[in-house]
Design a protein around this motif. Structure first.
Motif, PDB file in Angstrom:
ATOM      1  N   SER A  17       0.836  -1.207   0.000  1.00  0.00           N
ATOM      2  CA  SER A  17       0.000   0.000   0.000  1.00  0.00           C
ATOM      3  C   SER A  17       0.867   1.253   0.000  1.00  0.00           C
ATOM      4  N   GLU A  51      -5.752   0.553  -2.131  1.00  0.00           N
ATOM      5  CA  GLU A  51      -6.725  -0.467  -1.748  1.00  0.00           C
ATOM      6  C   GLU A  51      -6.725  -1.624  -2.740  1.00  0.00           C
ATOM      7  N   GLY A  69     -13.681  -2.421   2.264  1.00  0.00           N
ATOM      8  CA  GLY A  69     -12.810  -1.270   2.121  1.00  0.00           C
ATOM      9  C   GLY A  69     -13.596  -0.018   1.807  1.00  0.00           C
ATOM     10  N   LEU A  85     -10.201  -2.279   5.335  1.00  0.00           N
ATOM     11  CA  LEU A  85      -9.137  -1.474   4.732  1.00  0.00           C
ATOM     12  C   LEU A  85      -9.562  -0.028   4.537  1.00  0.00           C
ATOM     13  N   ILE A 105      -5.204  -1.032   8.289  1.00  0.00           N
ATOM     14  CA  ILE A 105      -5.351  -2.430   7.890  1.00  0.00           C
ATOM     15  C   ILE A 105      -5.849  -3.203   9.102  1.00  0.00           C
TER      16      ILE A 105
END
Length: 261
Positions: A17, A51, A69, A85, A105
């Motif tokens: 990420s 993501e 997410g 996320l 996370i």
């Protein structure tokens, strides 16, 4: 999967990420407003790239796990293990060039947060925990995270992102807490919660949080010895109204004000 293997995987998610985000930070990136006419809610290509990178790695490694997410639709949200996320928590700071943002996370098992990390790739800091313990890794080295003692609101440092994000009724109740603390400060997003875990801040009071804003932080705060509840004192955080404290005395005092203001 052992605890060591699991920790290694979460650090790998943080790595991918961060690699996706950093090329966009402090550049002339485009910003899209997701608000549809309400309060400004920005999203950038960095949010989506990070993501997507994490989702790809999770699907490849744990195909039976679900993912929730901020930027894409839920994937198997009823699975026993579900990843939570938030690629850039603090996008407003991100687009302003300020480093008060981070990647969140989290992993929930049967609906309960069991592991979480906040990664700030620009500063190279990581805060992570499993509910039983929490650690820091960054330029200052590596150490165990622990909240600090604070006898009451009159001795407390409190953070909130902004009272302007609260509705009028909640803001009035929040202000009653703010009047009683030693030092209120605004801003910080996910960093505010990590500062509670690190023993620098005593209290965070927020509203309008989504699951990906808070669930990854719960194992870090609790692992450092802190307390996380709703304004009603419940472990269910679905209302989005959250009180986080390092010392239970401060937590109880804040709840008493919020519930009686």
């Amino acid at each position: 999967m052992s605890a060591v293997d699991f920790e290694s995987f979460v650090h790998e998610l943080a790595n991918v990420s961060g690699q996706a985000i950093l090329p966009f930070f402090r550049t002339a990136l485009g910003v899209e407003d997701k608000s549809r006419g309400t309060a400004f809610d920005p999203v950038t290509a960095a949010d989506r790239a990070a993501e997507q990178a994490m989702r790809t790695l999770i699907r490849r490694t744990f195909p039976s796990h679900g993912v929730r997410g901020e930027e894409f639709p839920d994937d198997s949200p009823d699975a026993d293990f579900v990843w939570i996320l938030d690629p850039i928590d603090g996008t407003k700071s991100f687009i302003a060039g300020l480093p008060a943002w981070g990647t969140l996370i989290g992993l929930c098992r049967e609906g309960r947060p069991c592991y979480g990390m906040m990664h700030q790739p620009f500063i190279r800091e990581r805060f992570y925990g499993d509910g039983a313990s929490a650690r820091y890794r960054g330029p200052a080295g590596e150490r165990r995270l622990a909240v600090r003692a604070c006898a009451g609101l009159e001795e407390a440092i409190m953070l909130t992102t902004s009272p302007l994000l609260m509705n009028e009724a909640d803001r009035a109740r929040y202000v009653e807490v703010e009047r009683r603390v030693r030092l209120p400060r605004y801003g910080g997003d996910c960093y505010a919660y990590c500062m509670v875990a690190a023993g620098h801040v005593d209290l965070v009071v927020e509203t309008n949080l989504k699951p990906y804003d808070i669930l990854p932080l719960v194992p870090i705060i609790e692992g450092a010895g802190g307390v996380v509840t709703s304004w009603e004192g419940e472990s269910d955080l679905s209302s989005g109204r959250v009180v986080v404290a390092g010392d239970r005395r401060v937590h109880e005092a804040a709840l008493a004000v919020l519930q009686n203001a």
